[in-house]
Design a protein around this motif. Structure first.
Motif, PDB file in Angstrom:
ATOM      1  N   UNK A  83       0.861  -1.178   0.000  1.00 35.33           N
ATOM      2  CA  UNK A  83       0.000   0.000   0.000  1.00 35.33           C
ATOM      3  C   UNK A  83       0.899   1.229   0.000  1.00 35.33           C
ATOM      4  N   UNK A  84       0.632   2.127  -0.915  1.00 39.11           N
ATOM      5  CA  UNK A  84       1.460   3.327  -0.996  1.00 39.11           C
ATOM      6  C   UNK A  84       0.620   4.552  -0.645  1.00 39.11           C
ATOM      7  N   UNK A  85       1.090   5.282   0.361  1.00 38.24           N
ATOM      8  CA  UNK A  85       0.391   6.495   0.774  1.00 38.24           C
ATOM      9  C   UNK A  85       1.227   7.691   0.333  1.00 38.24           C
ATOM     10  N   UNK A  86       0.583   8.578  -0.397  1.00 37.47           N
ATOM     11  CA  UNK A  86       1.280   9.805  -0.769  1.00 37.47           C
ATOM     12  C   UNK A  86       0.642  10.937   0.033  1.00 37.47           C
ATOM     13  N   UNK A  87       1.432  11.497   0.921  1.00 37.48           N
ATOM     14  CA  UNK A  87       0.961  12.627   1.738  1.00 37.48           C
ATOM     15  C   UNK A  87       2.191  13.435   2.112  1.00 37.48           C
ATOM     16  N   UNK A  88       2.027  14.720   2.395  1.00 34.38           N
ATOM     17  CA  UNK A  88       3.202  15.530   2.734  1.00 34.38           C
ATOM     18  C   UNK A  88       3.806  15.108   4.080  1.00 34.38           C
ATOM     19  N   UNK A  89       5.128  15.259   4.231  1.00 35.31           N
ATOM     20  CA  UNK A  89       5.767  14.978   5.520  1.00 35.31           C
ATOM     21  C   UNK A  89       5.356  16.040   6.527  1.00 35.31           C
ATOM     22  N   UNK A  90       5.310  17.264   6.029  1.00 35.36           N
ATOM     23  CA  UNK A  90       4.887  18.381   6.878  1.00 35.36           C
ATOM     24  C   UNK A  90       3.733  19.096   6.189  1.00 35.36           C
ATOM     25  N   UNK A  91       2.615  19.215   6.912  1.00 36.65           N
ATOM     26  CA  UNK A  91       1.471  19.930   6.367  1.00 36.65           C
ATOM     27  C   UNK A  91       1.363  21.259   7.091  1.00 36.65           C
ATOM     28  N   UNK A  92       1.529  22.335   6.342  1.00 38.45           N
ATOM     29  CA  UNK A  92       1.442  23.639   6.994  1.00 38.45           C
ATOM     30  C   UNK A  92       0.016  23.956   7.378  1.00 38.45           C
ATOM     31  N   UNK A  93      -0.914  23.509   6.557  1.00 35.73           N
ATOM     32  CA  UNK A  93      -2.318  23.758   6.829  1.00 35.73           C
ATOM     33  C   UNK A  93      -3.028  22.413   7.024  1.00 35.73           C
ATOM     34  N   UNK A  94      -3.370  22.127   8.278  1.00 35.70           N
ATOM     35  CA  UNK A  94      -4.054  20.865   8.582  1.00 35.70           C
ATOM     36  C   UNK A  94      -5.452  20.782   7.989  1.00 35.70           C
ATOM     37  N   UNK A  95      -5.950  21.908   7.510  1.00 35.01           N
ATOM     38  CA  UNK A  95      -7.289  21.917   6.914  1.00 35.01           C
ATOM     39  C   UNK A  95      -7.340  21.267   5.548  1.00 35.01           C
ATOM     40  N   UNK A  96      -6.221  21.255   4.874  1.00 37.06           N
ATOM     41  CA  UNK A  96      -6.170  20.644   3.551  1.00 37.06           C
ATOM     42  C   UNK A  96      -4.878  19.839   3.427  1.00 37.06           C
ATOM     43  N   UNK A  97      -4.976  18.541   3.664  1.00 36.55           N
ATOM     44  CA  UNK A  97      -3.823  17.665   3.529  1.00 36.55           C
ATOM     45  C   UNK A  97      -4.107  16.694   2.379  1.00 36.55           C
ATOM     46  N   UNK A  98      -3.417  16.856   1.251  1.00 38.41           N
ATOM     47  CA  UNK A  98      -3.681  15.945   0.135  1.00 38.41           C
ATOM     48  C   UNK A  98      -3.156  14.541   0.419  1.00 38.41           C
ATOM     49  N   UNK A  99      -4.010  13.563   0.239  1.00 40.45           N
ATOM     50  CA  UNK A  99      -3.627  12.179   0.495  1.00 40.45           C
ATOM     51  C   UNK A  99      -4.039  11.338  -0.702  1.00 40.45           C
ATOM     52  N   UNK A 100      -3.106  10.570  -1.245  1.00 44.80           N
ATOM     53  CA  UNK A 100      -3.514   9.612  -2.264  1.00 44.80           C
ATOM     54  C   UNK A 100      -3.008   8.232  -1.888  1.00 44.80           C
ATOM     55  N   UNK A 101      -3.849   7.261  -2.132  1.00 46.72           N
ATOM     56  CA  UNK A 101      -3.564   5.883  -1.748  1.00 46.72           C
ATOM     57  C   UNK A 101      -3.565   5.022  -3.011  1.00 46.72           C
ATOM     58  N   UNK A 102      -2.517   4.223  -3.148  1.00 46.50           N
ATOM     59  CA  UNK A 102      -2.469   3.255  -4.237  1.00 46.50           C
ATOM     60  C   UNK A 102      -2.196   1.894  -3.619  1.00 46.50           C
TER      61      UNK A 102
END
Lengths: 158, 105
Positions: A67-86
């Motif tokens: 399972x591969x999770x693509x998400x930022x290591x550091x999110x400056x804005x917790x309101x919008x955290x892009x996450x993609x799962x493959x």
């Protein structure tokens, strides 16, 4: 013939809704629970394991590196955290996204239809630094993976 | 027709259709408080998103208030061709709904 079919559907529909109506008046069901097959229990569950069980029916999940999770290591804005799962797991039918540190851990559940690839992407809110957990359902098994995301400004407000 | 709250883009590449959708919605989780009055802002978020193509449900997603405001949803499927109609609809916890039809590019 056409009218007959419609009439049947209509009768069936009204019978069903009157039963539902009776159930509401009897206080058996709250109107909110009737809106959809939306899994209210799993979306209100505070415990991660129980929430996953409520959504998939599975009690324990195996950790998987497929399972591969693509998400930022550091999110400056917790309101919008892009996450993609493959997922490279064969027979993937469902993809769940959770954030265990949020007030409500279960964020989204994607049920894949015919022909859909094991991929989903969305933006999530994260209240504070923590893991993003992906759960994949394939057959009657579930698999998980996680990725830590550092949140500098929380997105759950309050 | 009023403008839909959904922006739906679908593009075929190497036999795979990539669907991207942006929906205009407040996605209030119900956990926030009004900063001035201190009163809780009632939950108002999309609970279900369904994407259909060729008479088949390609994706159905259940969401919570944990999805960001103006949610973005993307997924991929096989079996679509350029020019095919594709539809998406959503409903929220207040019983509101909207839908849109687009064509695969």
């Amino acid at each position: 013939m056409q009218t007959n079919i419609k009439r049947r559907i209509f009768l069936k529909g009204s019978a069903a809704s009157s039963v539902m109506g009776a159930a509401i008046t009897a206080g058996l069901l709250t109107p909110q629970a009737l809106l959809a097959e939306w899994n209210e229990a799993a979306f209100k569950e505070k415990d991660v394991v129980a929430a996953i069980k409520g959504m998939t029916g599975s009690e324990s999940s195996e950790e998987s590196d497929k399972i591969h999770i693509k998400a930022p290591d550091i999110a400056e804005n917790g309101g919008v955290v892009p996450v993609s799962i493959t997922s490279d797991i064969e027979g993937t039918t469902q993809i769940l996204i959770l954030a265990p540190n949020n007030p409500v851990p279960m964020i989204a559940a994607f049920t894949l239809g015919e022909g859909a690839l094991a991929f989903a992407r969305t933006n999530i809110k994260m209240g504070k630094t923590g893991d993003v957990v992906a759960v994949i359902k394939a057959g009657d098994k579930t698999y998980t993976a996680k990725k830590a995301v550092k949140v500098t400004i929380g997105g759950c407000g309050g | 027709m009023a403008k839909s709250s959904i922006k739906l883009r679908a593009k075929v590449k190497d036999d795979v259709v990539e669907v991207k959708a942006l929906i205009k919605h407040p996605m209030e989780s119900g956990n926030r408080k009004d900063k001035k009055t201190g009163e809780a802002i009632p939950a108002h978020f999309i609970t279900e998103v369904v994407c259909e193509h060729g008479g088949k449900t390609r994706l159905s997603a259940s969401l919570s208030g944990g999805v960001s405001k103006n949610p973005y949803v993307s997924f991929k499927f096989k079996g679509g061709a350029s020019g095919d109609p594709i539809t998406m609809n959503w409903k929220d916890n207040k019983g509101k709904s909207d839908s849109v039809e687009s064509k695969i590019k």
